[in-house]
Structure formats: C-alpha cells, structure tokens
Enzyme design. Structure first.
Site, PDB file in Angstrom:
ATOM      1  N   GLU A 435       0.876  -1.185   0.000  1.00  0.00           N
ATOM      2  CA  GLU A 435       0.000   0.000   0.000  1.00  0.00           C
ATOM      3  C   GLU A 435       0.906   1.226   0.000  1.00  0.00           C
ATOM      4  O   GLU A 435       1.056   1.912   0.999  1.00  0.00           O
ATOM      5  CB  GLU A 435      -0.968   0.000   1.195  1.00  0.00           C
ATOM      6  CG  GLU A 435      -0.362  -0.271   2.550  1.00  0.00           C
ATOM      7  CD  GLU A 435      -1.350  -0.005   3.691  1.00  0.00           C
ATOM      8  OE1 GLU A 435      -2.315   0.755   3.497  1.00  0.00           O
ATOM      9  OE2 GLU A 435      -1.140  -0.556   4.774  1.00  0.00           O
ATOM     10  N   GLU A 444       4.198   8.705  -4.015  1.00  0.00           N
ATOM     11  CA  GLU A 444       4.984   8.205  -2.877  1.00  0.00           C
ATOM     12  C   GLU A 444       5.966   7.122  -3.348  1.00  0.00           C
ATOM     13  O   GLU A 444       6.453   6.314  -2.569  1.00  0.00           O
ATOM     14  CB  GLU A 444       4.052   7.708  -1.763  1.00  0.00           C
ATOM     15  CG  GLU A 444       3.295   8.861  -1.105  1.00  0.00           C
ATOM     16  CD  GLU A 444       2.378   8.440   0.036  1.00  0.00           C
ATOM     17  OE1 GLU A 444       2.487   7.295   0.508  1.00  0.00           O
ATOM     18  OE2 GLU A 444       1.546   9.268   0.449  1.00  0.00           O
TER      19      GLU A 444
END
Length: 637
Positions: A435, A444
């Site tokens: 995740e 990210e």
C-alpha cells in the site's frame, strides 16, 4: 446580548444577521434584533441621507458631529455584533468628477470610522461593471491601517436589469457591457478581486433573488470566498399555514451554502405580517437541521477543509505512529485488499491442492500490520495456506510488527526489518502486497519501490495492486490560491510555494472540467529497460467564463481483476478516507473564456536520488514551466 457574532457559524446552528437601512435608536434596535434570534445587525455607520461635502464651503465646515457617538454601545458590541454599511449615495466610480471626489472622501471617512469602532465586517455594494476606483480606495484603506475588519462585497447573484419586466421580449436591448445575463455579476466580482490582488480580507456577500441562474453559474460562485448570503424577505413564499418558505431550487442552494458555513443576512420588511419576523430565521434553522447528513468521508474530513498539507515521503522519512493509526482506521481500504487477496488465492490454488500448495505472500511496507492481518483473514476466508513475510524499513513500526508476531501471528509470519529494495529474500513470492500509493498514485514512489522488489517475485507471480492511474482536473478556487500564496517561506524563492503539490480536502472550489487520466503504472513491470519517467498532454473543454488556479489530482487503482480503489470523484470508493486529493497550483491565475480549452503539460522526472513533477499550462495562454529540475519540490528515493 446575542449568543454569537459575526464570523461564528459554529456547529449546526445557523449564524444570521438582520439588515436595516435606518436605525434611529441603536441600542434598542440591537436588543430587539437579538431577541428575534439574530446574531448581528447590518446598519449604516452614518445617516444614509446625510451627504457630506468635502470640497465646497460653507457646507465643508458644517459644525456638529458627523455621526452618533461610539459610546452608545460597548466596545465589545461594536466588535462582534455590528456590520457596517456604506451610505447608498457614495459612488466612487461616478463619471462626474465632483461626485467621484466627494464619494472617495466620504467612503474613506466611513471606512476609517468603522475601523475606529473595530467593526468585524463592512458591507460594500458591487452593483455595476466598473468598480475600479472603489477597488483602489478599499485597497489603500486595507494597506494603511492596523485594523482587521473583513470587507463583504454585496454582489447580486443575478444583475438587477436581468430581472426587468419592462423589456419587450425578443426586442433588441442596448448592451453596453461585455458580459451579459448570468455571467455579469461574477465578472464584476472577479475583476474587483483581481484589482485588489486577491486580498484575503475581501469576501463575497451574495445577494440571492427570486430568480436563480443556471447550475453552472451557481457552481462557479461556490468556488468563491462567500462569507455571507443575503436573503430578501420578498423571495420567500407562503405555505398553507402562513409561514415563510423557500422554493425547492432555493432550498438546494441554501443546503450548499450551509456546507460552506456562510452566515445569512435577512433584508427587507416582513412579508408575512401575521407571523413574527423571526419565522424567517426559524425556517433557515429548520433547513439546517433537515439537510442531508454528512457521510463518513465528510465526518472524517471535518476541520481539514481546504487545509494544505505536504504530501508524505515514506521512502525518505519514517512515518509517525499517529500517521499509521489514521490510515488503519479506514474501513473500506483493507476490506478491498482482503477481497483482492482472497480472489487471488482462489485463482492460484485449486481446491484439490489447498492442503499442499502453500502460497508465499510478501507484504512490502507492512507498517504496523494492517495488510498482514488482511492477508491472514483472506487466507482463512479462502481456506488456503499461506506463508507470510512482513517487510518494513521503519525500525519503529517493526517493534509493533514483532509484538504482533509474538502475541498473535506466530511462526506463520516472518518479520523483516529492511528496505524492500535492499532485502535479499530467502525465497520467491507468489504474491506481493503493498500500500504505497499517494493521492496522485505514484507520488509516494510506489513504481520505484515495487520495481526494486520484483526480482523476488516468481515469473507467474502477482502484484496487488496490479495497476494504478493518476487523474487531473482543472479547478478554480480563490481560497486555495490564497492559502498557497500564504505558504511563502523567507529563505526560499518567493514563488517556490506554487511549485509544489499539496494534499488537501478540496471544499471551497469549482471543478472546471471532468478529470482525465494522466500516468499509468503496471506491476510486475516486465520491460527490459524500466523507465518511470512520463510526459502527458491533457486538454480540458471549459463551458463557463472562469479563472484557473490549479489542478486537482486523484487516482484509481486495480488491486486485482475487478477489485478497485478510487478517489476520483466519479468512481470514489464509498466511505474511504485514506486519501485526500492532491493540488498542483499555478503561479498566476489564468482567465478562461467560455468555449476555450485548457491545455496542461505534465512531466514525471527523476535522477538517481529523487523524483519530481514539472507542469505548465499551454492554452488558453502559456504559463511558466513549474518546478524545473525539481528546484522547489522533490520526492527522495
């Protein structure tokens, strides 16, 4: 005295004011208005018919006080319960020089007296196309004093001449203005706030008439800094019991204004004479209490509306415990992951092999363990055997994982304290679960992380998620433009704050066109030469006259087959709050005309140490390229 004051739309209670044109006895009137349930009073600071002369004698030297004494109310009452109003005869944009000069002097006199009284807000009318001199006088006033008043510009939602009954249908009317119909009053406001350089102290008091414009015009207004809505008593209808009510269309508008926590101002005389005047206010309270309840996402996001946050950098920084805690509370995300792992296990292990075929699962970036727990639940649900590795680079979160293992998981789970890109795995994985997505999907550095880890995935192995796509949409929001502008830091380039993205719960904004896909990444990536740099060109048709302040970013991901997660508004996973949208601002607002196309160019760039985005608008006009070489913002590898 009144329970609440200007600026205090607290809780579910409607904050409201009474607008009066003449107030003979100020203390008595204030008491009566408070008794009716209003929180503040809008009134002229000078007698509305007292025209002052500033150039010609003898009137210039007329003796006696200019207006009543400030001693009639306590300082606290002036500070919280009174909104000043400009005298109606003041016309600083008059073509007649004598009227213009006199109006300028009178306007400054009234604004200065309002500042002396410490009024929280001052109402000024915007009722024509040319308000340039009004903008100059007001801007000068804001820049010279040490006062903190807000200035509410009273703008009609529909221009008064658009409501005229005396215009013969289909007959040509003499139009001197560039914008007609519904566009007009928004353009008055837009030009005015542009002249005032988007001052944070200038807001909108939107006057709502009996006729409402089309939805796209209302949508556009809701991207503006509306602090008050002015409701004339004449727009209220009467129900069977004789009480004032609003039409369904007006009710819908009130619901949307309540979401922005505007204050309501009732103006005009009582049109429902057998009922108390407070019945108008009671009806607004009734609407407030009967509006649709907030959903789970809105409840979670309460207090974060239009609040800019720096995107997380979990590769470069170690996250804090509270950050993990917030993400773990998301009820939707982990149930979707569980469903994806469940389906994947059933697809990979036929029923007859369920006791012998042990699938190796690796959770990459295990955090405090929610994906490990989701994997264990999925295996139990599928009745399949798994062996788990929980890989986490944050040594603080590893403490939590090791406690989980000791108390709950046992030998089924191996905790690995390592960066997934550097870990030498003892065996290859059937399934890797991660995740690592940000609000803009890849921001990210999920692509770089998973590319670095896929060497320990079997050739027929599966990555969950398998694919993700970022989306962009153009937006207008003077609130967000001002918030970004205020992020200036003294040791950086004065415009650096416009060259970085922000995670933000978008609230007071207007989306100008539907989101379009930007960058897509798939895993595992079997390209012989992996390159995660990207460049895309997006074109957005715009159907209203508006102003562009930046771009909202969203993402969609396919976890496995038909199991997805999305924060794109059209497909948003219901009840999921792990991600707010991302905002890419632009340095200069760009005016966009109806029918024009906004063209934006987006780049994803990288070197051996970092990744960054660059962006530029190339239509309807060209902007500068934002963040070249990652000079203002990068994401560390």
């Amino acid at each position: 005295m009144a329970a609440m004051a200007v600026g205090g739309a607290g809780g579910s209670r409607v904050s409201s004011g009474r607008d009066l044109n003449c107030v003979p006895e100020i203390a008595d009137t204030l008491g009566a208005v408070a008794k009716q349930g209003f929180d503040f009073l809008c009134m002229p600071v000078f007698h509305p018919r007292f025209k002052r002369e500033f150039t010609q004698e003898p009137a210039k030297s007329r003796p006696g006080p200019q207006t009543r004494s400030d001693l009639l109310l306590s300082g606290r009452d002036w500070n919280t319960l009174i909104v000043g109003k400009l005298s109606p005869w003041i016309r600083p944009d008059s073509k007649v020089e004598k009227i213009r000069r006199n109006s300028e002097a009178a306007m400054l006199q009234e604004l200065n007296f309002g500042a002396y009284l410490g009024l929280p807000a001052f109402l000024l009318p915007l009722n024509q196309e040319d308000n340039t001199n009004l903008a100059r006088v007001l801007t000068n006033h804001i820049h010279t004093g040490h006062h903190s008043s807000m200035f509410w510009m009273r703008v009609p939602l529909v221009a008064p001449e658009d409501l005229r009954d005396d215009i013969i249908e289909n007959a040509p009317t003499s139009h001197t203005e560039e914008y007609s119909g519904e566009e007009k009053t928004w353009m008055w406001w837009h030009n005015f706030r542009t002249l005032c350089d988007y001052s944070k102290r200038i807001a909108v008091a939107l006057e709502i008439g009996a006729d409402l414009p089309s939805n796209h015009v209302i949508d556009r207004w809701l991207g503006e800094p509306i602090k008050a809505a002015i409701l004339p008593t004449s727009i209220f209808l009467t129900n069977k019991k004789g009480f004032p009510v609003l039409s369904k269309m007006h009710q819908r508008l009130i619901f949307r204004l309540l979401k922005l926590e505007v204050q309501f101002i009732i103006t005009g005389t009582n049109h429902h004479s057998e009922k108390e005047f407070c019945s108008y206010l009671q009806y607004l309270e009734y609407l407030s209490q009967n509006r649709p309840p907030p959903n789970a996402y809105e409840l979670f996001a309460k207090g974060y509306e239009d609040y800019l946050q720096s995107p997380l950098q979990p590769l470069m920084d170690n996250l804090e415990s509270q950050t993990y805690e917030v993400f773990e509370k998301d009820p939707i995300k982990y149930s979707q992951y569980q469903q994806a792992i469940y389906k994947c296990l059933l697809d990979r292990v036929p029923e007859e092999e369920k006791d012998t075929n042990i699938q190796v699962l690796m959770v990459l970036g295990a955090g405090r363990g929610p994906l490990v727990n989701a994997s264990l639940r999925a295996a139990k649900q599928a009745d399949r055997r798994i062996k788990l590795y929980a890989v986490e680079k944050n040594p603080n979160a590893v403490v939590t994982l090791e406690n989980w293992q000791f108390e709950e998981w046992g030998s089924q789970v191996t905790v690995v304290s390592s960066d997934m890109r550097e870990w030498v795995a003892p065996e290859k994985a059937d399934i890797i679960v991660s995740e690592l997505l940000g609000s803009f999907a890849d921001n990210e550095l999920s692509p770089e992380s998973l590319d670095g880890a896929q060497h320990f995935l079997k050739d027929d192995g599966v990555s969950i998620p398998g694919e993700y796509t970022s989306f962009l949409a153009p937006i207008s929001s003077s609130k967000l433009y001002n918030e970004v502008r205020a992020c200036r830091e003294k040791d950086r380039d004065p415009e650096a704050q416009f060259e970085m993205p922000y995670v933000v719960r978008l609230h007071n904004f207007h989306q100008l066109s539907a989101p379009q896909p930007c960058f897509t990444f798939s895993h595992p990536n079997r390209d012989p030469m992996i390159d995660n740099n990207r460049y895309c060109t997006l074109e957005f048709p715009v159907e209203v006259n508006t102003v562009l302040h930046g771009f909202a970013g969203y993402f969609e991901t396919v976890l496995y087959q038909d199991i997805t997660l999305s924060i794109r508004p059209e497909t948003h996973s219901p009840g999921m709050f792990s991600w707010f949208p991302i905002l890419f601002p632009i340095k200069q607002p760009i005016t966009v005309r109806e029918g024009q196309t906004i063209c934006v160019r987006f780049w994803r760039c990288s070197n051996s140490k970092k990744v960054w985005y660059e962006w530029a608008v190339t239509a309807p006009v060209c902007s500068a390229i934002h963040n070249p070489t990652g000079r203002s913002y990068t994401i560390g590898l």
